[in-house]
Scaffold this motif. Sequence first.
Motif, PDB file in Angstrom:
ATOM      1  N   UNK A 233      44.238  35.698  39.459  1.00  0.00           N
ATOM      2  CA  UNK A 233      45.569  36.323  39.451  1.00  0.00           C
ATOM      3  C   UNK A 233      45.488  37.843  39.511  1.00  0.00           C
ATOM      4  N   UNK A 234      44.521  38.412  38.809  1.00  0.00           N
ATOM      5  CA  UNK A 234      44.462  39.858  38.619  1.00  0.00           C
ATOM      6  C   UNK A 234      44.202  40.605  39.920  1.00  0.00           C
ATOM      7  N   UNK A 235      43.234  40.114  40.729  1.00  0.00           N
ATOM      8  CA  UNK A 235      42.841  40.848  41.935  1.00  0.00           C
ATOM      9  C   UNK A 235      42.983  40.049  43.224  1.00  0.00           C
ATOM     10  N   UNK A 236      43.459  38.791  43.120  1.00  0.00           N
ATOM     11  CA  UNK A 236      43.633  37.930  44.293  1.00  0.00           C
ATOM     12  C   UNK A 236      42.336  37.792  45.087  1.00  0.00           C
ATOM     13  N   UNK A 237      41.218  37.832  44.394  1.00  0.00           N
ATOM     14  CA  UNK A 237      39.906  37.693  45.035  1.00  0.00           C
ATOM     15  C   UNK A 237      39.212  36.443  44.507  1.00  0.00           C
ATOM     16  N   UNK A 238      38.390  35.792  45.343  1.00  0.00           N
ATOM     17  CA  UNK A 238      37.656  34.616  44.883  1.00  0.00           C
ATOM     18  C   UNK A 238      36.444  35.016  44.052  1.00  0.00           C
ATOM     19  N   UNK A 239      36.236  34.303  42.957  1.00  0.00           N
ATOM     20  CA  UNK A 239      35.097  34.564  42.080  1.00  0.00           C
ATOM     21  C   UNK A 239      34.335  33.268  41.838  1.00  0.00           C
ATOM     22  N   UNK A 240      33.021  33.355  41.882  1.00  0.00           N
ATOM     23  CA  UNK A 240      32.154  32.198  41.643  1.00  0.00           C
ATOM     24  C   UNK A 240      31.210  32.435  40.471  1.00  0.00           C
ATOM     25  N   UNK A 241      31.251  33.603  39.887  1.00  0.00           N
ATOM     26  CA  UNK A 241      30.377  33.981  38.777  1.00  0.00           C
ATOM     27  C   UNK A 241      31.164  33.860  37.478  1.00  0.00           C
ATOM     28  N   UNK A 242      30.794  32.907  36.642  1.00  0.00           N
ATOM     29  CA  UNK A 242      31.532  32.665  35.415  1.00  0.00           C
ATOM     30  C   UNK A 242      31.588  33.853  34.475  1.00  0.00           C
ATOM     31  N   UNK A 255      48.590  42.153  33.279  1.00  0.00           N
ATOM     32  CA  UNK A 255      48.604  42.532  34.698  1.00  0.00           C
ATOM     33  C   UNK A 255      49.520  41.604  35.494  1.00  0.00           C
ATOM     34  N   UNK A 256      49.993  42.053  36.652  1.00  0.00           N
ATOM     35  CA  UNK A 256      50.816  41.181  37.490  1.00  0.00           C
ATOM     36  C   UNK A 256      50.030  39.997  38.037  1.00  0.00           C
ATOM     37  N   UNK A 257      50.714  38.885  38.197  1.00  0.00           N
ATOM     38  CA  UNK A 257      50.157  37.713  38.882  1.00  0.00           C
ATOM     39  C   UNK A 257      50.360  37.927  40.385  1.00  0.00           C
ATOM     40  N   UNK A 258      49.276  38.089  41.113  1.00  0.00           N
ATOM     41  CA  UNK A 258      49.363  38.367  42.549  1.00  0.00           C
ATOM     42  C   UNK A 258      49.289  37.038  43.321  1.00  0.00           C
ATOM     43  N   UNK A 259      50.331  36.246  43.182  1.00  0.00           N
ATOM     44  CA  UNK A 259      50.281  34.898  43.748  1.00  0.00           C
ATOM     45  C   UNK A 259      50.355  34.903  45.272  1.00  0.00           C
ATOM     46  N   UNK A 260      51.202  35.732  45.851  1.00  0.00           N
ATOM     47  CA  UNK A 260      51.294  35.770  47.304  1.00  0.00           C
ATOM     48  C   UNK A 260      49.938  36.116  47.920  1.00  0.00           C
ATOM     49  N   UNK A 261      49.283  37.142  47.388  1.00  0.00           N
ATOM     50  CA  UNK A 261      47.971  37.520  47.903  1.00  0.00           C
ATOM     51  C   UNK A 261      46.928  36.436  47.635  1.00  0.00           C
ATOM     52  N   UNK A 262      47.082  35.724  46.517  1.00  0.00           N
ATOM     53  CA  UNK A 262      46.131  34.658  46.184  1.00  0.00           C
ATOM     54  C   UNK A 262      46.200  33.526  47.199  1.00  0.00           C
TER      55      UNK A 262
END
Length: 312
Positions: A233-242, A255-262
């Motif tokens: 939600x925070x950066x609309x970027x994919x993360x694979x590192x726990x 922080x805003x939920x960046x759902x559109x960008x997600x």
Amino acid sequence: MNRIPVALVFPGQGTQKQGMGEPWRDTPSWSLTEEISAVTGEDLAELLLHTPAERLRRTDLAQLAVFTVAAMAHAEAVRTGALGGPVVACAGHSLGEYAALTAAGALGLRRAAELVAARGRAMREAALAREGTMGVLVAAPLDQVEALVAEIRAEGADVWVANVNAPGQTVVSGSVEGVAETGERAGSIGGRMLRLDVGGAFHSPFMAPAAEALSRELARTAFTPEHLPVVANVDAAPHTDGRVWQRLGVQQLTSPVRWEDSVRALGRLGCRRLVELGPGRTLAGLIRRIDPEAEVVSFDGPAAFAPPVTDR
């Protein structure tokens, strides 16, 4: 069968309703209510079957209820092979991020449920300590909404952008006065405001005490080092590192939920089918506004997993 890359998406608080567990009672996944009850101290069966709607609005109870239904929906989708293709990535809207992390293998169900319970309690306490509210601005361009709330803040009222849900749908959060003033001026940017029936100013600086409390729980959480991509939600970027989720989980509360960008990020990951798992069909509606060409389905009850009836 045409097996296409799938993204799993999970809804957040606000999708709860009285009796939401009834359709799931006779499914194998209903046993998850006992498991979640054992680690959270809440009676999830009672919460999902009999709790009145007004009590279910309480932030901590609503979050546990929605998380549990999302977990059951995911379990049934996997059990019945209903997803239609390999899962490439996951995302969740606010609270739904915890269901997404569970589905992606970053968290075990029990620990995720404990975090959801702690998060809900912390958010409720922060909201009780400092009154706030939220409203959704429809039809107004995002840049103009951002400029308007910045102007109102400069005049001394507390209000911030909280969710960027879809084109023409932006949620603002802050003091009762700040949100009301934003609604009064919405027409100047071509929008109108719908007040949200929520218990606090979520995804705003008003949640700083909740972020501090949750940070202690996240600090002692062992996330899986590598997992399926989860778009944050925070950066609309994919993360694979726990290891990133302790930081992102804290930031998410203020922080805003960046759902559109997600949703757009899921598309860039190659996800051609988006499957909503949990109560309601809110995310499906938002996704269709973001990308009208997207294939999106909602598995909001066991009937969604039943094979189609054919004439013999």
